[in-house]
Design an enzyme around this catalytic site. Structure first.
Site, PDB file in Angstrom:
ATOM      1  N   ASP A 188     -44.762 -46.219 -20.453  1.00  0.00           N
ATOM      2  CA  ASP A 188     -44.766 -47.290 -19.440  1.00  0.00           C
ATOM      3  C   ASP A 188     -44.054 -46.806 -18.176  1.00  0.00           C
ATOM      4  O   ASP A 188     -44.495 -47.059 -17.056  1.00  0.00           O
ATOM      5  CB  ASP A 188     -44.035 -48.540 -19.955  1.00  0.00           C
ATOM      6  CG  ASP A 188     -44.972 -49.518 -20.679  1.00  0.00           C
ATOM      7  OD1 ASP A 188     -45.992 -49.056 -21.233  1.00  0.00           O
ATOM      8  OD2 ASP A 188     -44.678 -50.728 -20.694  1.00  0.00           O
TER       9      ASP A 188
ATOM     10  N   TYR B 108     -41.767 -48.353 -35.942  1.00  0.00           N
ATOM     11  CA  TYR B 108     -42.854 -49.333 -35.947  1.00  0.00           C
ATOM     12  C   TYR B 108     -43.343 -49.614 -37.364  1.00  0.00           C
ATOM     13  O   TYR B 108     -43.919 -50.666 -37.629  1.00  0.00           O
ATOM     14  CB  TYR B 108     -44.041 -48.819 -35.121  1.00  0.00           C
ATOM     15  CG  TYR B 108     -43.968 -49.124 -33.643  1.00  0.00           C
ATOM     16  CD1 TYR B 108     -42.887 -48.708 -32.880  1.00  0.00           C
ATOM     17  CD2 TYR B 108     -45.004 -49.806 -33.015  1.00  0.00           C
ATOM     18  CE1 TYR B 108     -42.839 -48.970 -31.529  1.00  0.00           C
ATOM     19  CE2 TYR B 108     -44.962 -50.073 -31.654  1.00  0.00           C
ATOM     20  CZ  TYR B 108     -43.879 -49.650 -30.922  1.00  0.00           C
ATOM     21  OH  TYR B 108     -43.833 -49.913 -29.580  1.00  0.00           O
TER      22      TYR B 108
ATOM     23  N   ASP C  45     -43.609 -45.175 -26.529  1.00  0.00           N
ATOM     24  CA  ASP C  45     -43.992 -46.489 -25.997  1.00  0.00           C
ATOM     25  C   ASP C  45     -43.266 -46.736 -24.682  1.00  0.00           C
ATOM     26  O   ASP C  45     -43.861 -47.104 -23.672  1.00  0.00           O
ATOM     27  CB  ASP C  45     -43.633 -47.571 -27.026  1.00  0.00           C
ATOM     28  CG  ASP C  45     -43.965 -48.970 -26.532  1.00  0.00           C
ATOM     29  OD1 ASP C  45     -45.081 -49.158 -26.031  1.00  0.00           O
ATOM     30  OD2 ASP C  45     -43.103 -49.860 -26.648  1.00  0.00           O
TER      31      ASP C  45
ATOM     32  N   LYS D 123     -33.385 -38.152 -29.722  1.00  0.00           N
ATOM     33  CA  LYS D 123     -32.003 -38.609 -29.527  1.00  0.00           C
ATOM     34  C   LYS D 123     -31.167 -37.925 -30.617  1.00  0.00           C
ATOM     35  O   LYS D 123     -30.500 -38.564 -31.432  1.00  0.00           O
ATOM     36  CB  LYS D 123     -31.954 -40.146 -29.620  1.00  0.00           C
ATOM     37  CG  LYS D 123     -30.626 -40.766 -29.268  1.00  0.00           C
ATOM     38  CD  LYS D 123     -30.288 -40.705 -27.787  1.00  0.00           C
ATOM     39  CE  LYS D 123     -28.874 -41.201 -27.554  1.00  0.00           C
ATOM     40  NZ  LYS D 123     -28.408 -41.029 -26.167  1.00  0.00           N
TER      41      LYS D 123
ATOM     42  N   ASP E 227     -32.672 -40.594 -23.164  1.00  0.00           N
ATOM     43  CA  ASP E 227     -32.058 -41.254 -22.000  1.00  0.00           C
ATOM     44  C   ASP E 227     -32.156 -40.351 -20.774  1.00  0.00           C
ATOM     45  O   ASP E 227     -32.495 -40.789 -19.676  1.00  0.00           O
ATOM     46  CB  ASP E 227     -30.600 -41.678 -22.296  1.00  0.00           C
ATOM     47  CG  ASP E 227     -29.757 -40.573 -22.930  1.00  0.00           C
ATOM     48  OD1 ASP E 227     -30.308 -39.525 -23.325  1.00  0.00           O
ATOM     49  OD2 ASP E 227     -28.528 -40.762 -23.031  1.00  0.00           O
TER      50      ASP E 227
HETATM   51  C1  IPM Z   1     -48.651 -50.083 -26.459  1.00  0.00           C
HETATM   52  C2  IPM Z   1     -48.222 -51.515 -26.669  1.00  0.00           C
HETATM   53  C3  IPM Z   1     -48.135 -51.785 -28.167  1.00  0.00           C
HETATM   54  C4  IPM Z   1     -47.124 -50.827 -28.754  1.00  0.00           C
HETATM   55  C5  IPM Z   1     -47.806 -53.245 -28.513  1.00  0.00           C
HETATM   56  C6  IPM Z   1     -48.782 -54.215 -27.923  1.00  0.00           C
HETATM   57  C7  IPM Z   1     -47.713 -53.447 -30.007  1.00  0.00           C
HETATM   58  O1  IPM Z   1     -47.015 -51.748 -26.025  1.00  0.00           O
HETATM   59  O2  IPM Z   1     -49.739 -49.717 -26.931  1.00  0.00           O
HETATM   60  O3  IPM Z   1     -47.918 -49.351 -25.807  1.00  0.00           O
HETATM   61  O4  IPM Z   1     -45.920 -51.088 -28.706  1.00  0.00           O
HETATM   62  O5  IPM Z   1     -47.542 -49.784 -29.278  1.00  0.00           O
HETATM   63 MG    MG Z   2     -46.335 -50.144 -24.799  1.00  0.00          MG
END
Ligand code: IPM
Ligand code: MG
Length: 356
Positions: free
Chosen positions: A252, A143, A248, A192, A224
């Site tokens: 999710d 990032y 990240d 990884k 993975d």
């Molecule tokens: C998160 C989001 C952010 C990230 C985006 C919006 C830049 O997906 O906080 O998980 O990738 O960190």
């Molecule tokens: Mg995210």
């Protein structure tokens, strides 16, 4: 009476709607637990671009640095999607994480009992209880690495680089070991290392830090495989520590076990007690302004703020219990199930309020 100064970065899309509900819940919690809160609004993301031309105005950084904690809604939207990378709303989010030194990102994936049937994962796979803490490194890695465009063999090309220094890995590893020590004492470091040099350094460094924590059971897993194990047998995890980008993605994924991404809060922590608290979901421009967003991830982020920045564990638990109870009464569309009234963002906020 103790007063806390909080900067509100409502941001874009559903950000303002969900922050408004979280503020109501925080105010009631403050009344009940004997503290006061004062708020200051500041600009971040698309709304900041519209008003000032940049996604992270200096005034926002100054206000956040002076605050006791920061609450963030979400940033981003179609309107700003074609701007160059450094002027996108997301650059504001990365910028504030960097400016405040928020390297430790805690993303708890828990299942609230009333939501078990809303999870897309079968009950027998979820098991007795599900409580995973993803510790994501937040101010390093790909990032923030060198990136750019160039030409390769006459064709346009682009690159982003993943790099970690030993001190960056050590400090996030310590955050994760410390948290594991307060939980079930199991830490899984995800990398990884079979392919990436940065992951090999990550693994070596985590192994070195582990010597300071003999009581913690440490394991390593390739990313993975971890993605697969999270849906195959999520109960095997207690704390997961990983890089910015893997965290990240995996957070999710882990959020879906809890029923909806609309349920997952997060805390982004610096060395000091300053923290930024935000739902892990985005600005959801497709549903913005419709009053149907789930405010619970943001409300649960308030609980994390009380716990991690202010040390108010009882108040934090009161909010978490209120959310659990609210889930037995009604649901926003993202977690709606037959037999529950379908309610709006504001109605959900009111139900949580009534349970505090
Ligand atoms: C998160 C989001 C952010 C990230 C985006 C919006 C830049 O997906 O906080 O998980 O990738 O960190
Ligand atoms: Mg995210």
């Amino acid at each position: 009476m103790k007063n806390y100064n909080i900067v509100l970065l409502k941001g874009d899309g559903i950000g303002p709607e969900i922050i408004d509900e979280a503020v109501k819940v925080l105010n009631k919690t403050a009344d009940k637990f004997g503290f006061t809160v004062s708020y200051e609004d500041a600009l971040l993301g698309g709304v900041a671009i519209d008003e000032t031309g940049v996604p992270l105005p200096d005034a926002t950084v100054t206000a956040c640095k002076a605050a006791d904690a920061v609450m963030l809604g979400a940033v981003g939207g179609y309107k700003w999607d074609t701007l160059p990378g450094h002027l996108r709303p997301e650059a504001g989010l990365l910028g504030i994480r960097a400016a405040l030194g928020l390297f430790g990102n805690l993303r708890p994936a828990q299942i609230f009992a009333p939501l078990r049937s809303a999870s897309p994962i079968k009950n027998e796979i979820i098991g007795e209880a599900l409580d995973i803490m993803v510790v994501r490194e937040l101010t390093g890695g790909i990032y923030f690495g060198e990136r750019g465009r160039k030409e390769v063999n006459g064709s346009p090309a682009a690159y982003d680089t993943e790099m970690y220094t030993v001190p960056e890995i050590e400090r996030i590893a310590r955050v994760a070991f410390d948290i594991a020590g307060k939980r079930r004492k199991k830490l899984c470091s995800v990398d990884k290392a079979n392919v990436l040099e940065s992951s090999r350094l990550w693994r070596e460094t985590v192994l070195n830090v582990a010597k300071e924590y003999p009581e913690i059971e440490l394991s390593h897993m390739y990313v993975d495989n971890c993605a697969m194990q999270l849906v195959r047998n999520p109960g095997q995890f207690d704390v997961i520590v990983t890089s910015n980008i893997f965290g990240d993605i995996l957070s999710d994924e882990a959020s879906m076990i809890s029923g909806s991404i609309g349920m997952l809060p997060s805390a982004s922590l610096a060395k000091s007690s300053l923290g930024l608290y935000e739902p892990i979901h985005g600005s959801a421009p497709d549903i913005a302004g419709k009053g149907i967003a789930n405010p619970l991830a943001t409300i649960l982020s308030v609980a994390m703020m009380l716990r991690y920045s202010f040390g108010l564990e009882d108040a934090a638990q009161a909010i978490e219990t209120a959310v659990n109870d609210a889930l037995t009464v009604a649901r926003t569309p993202d977690i709606w199930e037959e037999s529950y009234p379908k309610v709006s963002t504001v109605e959900m906020g009111e139900i949580v309020l009534s349970k505090i």
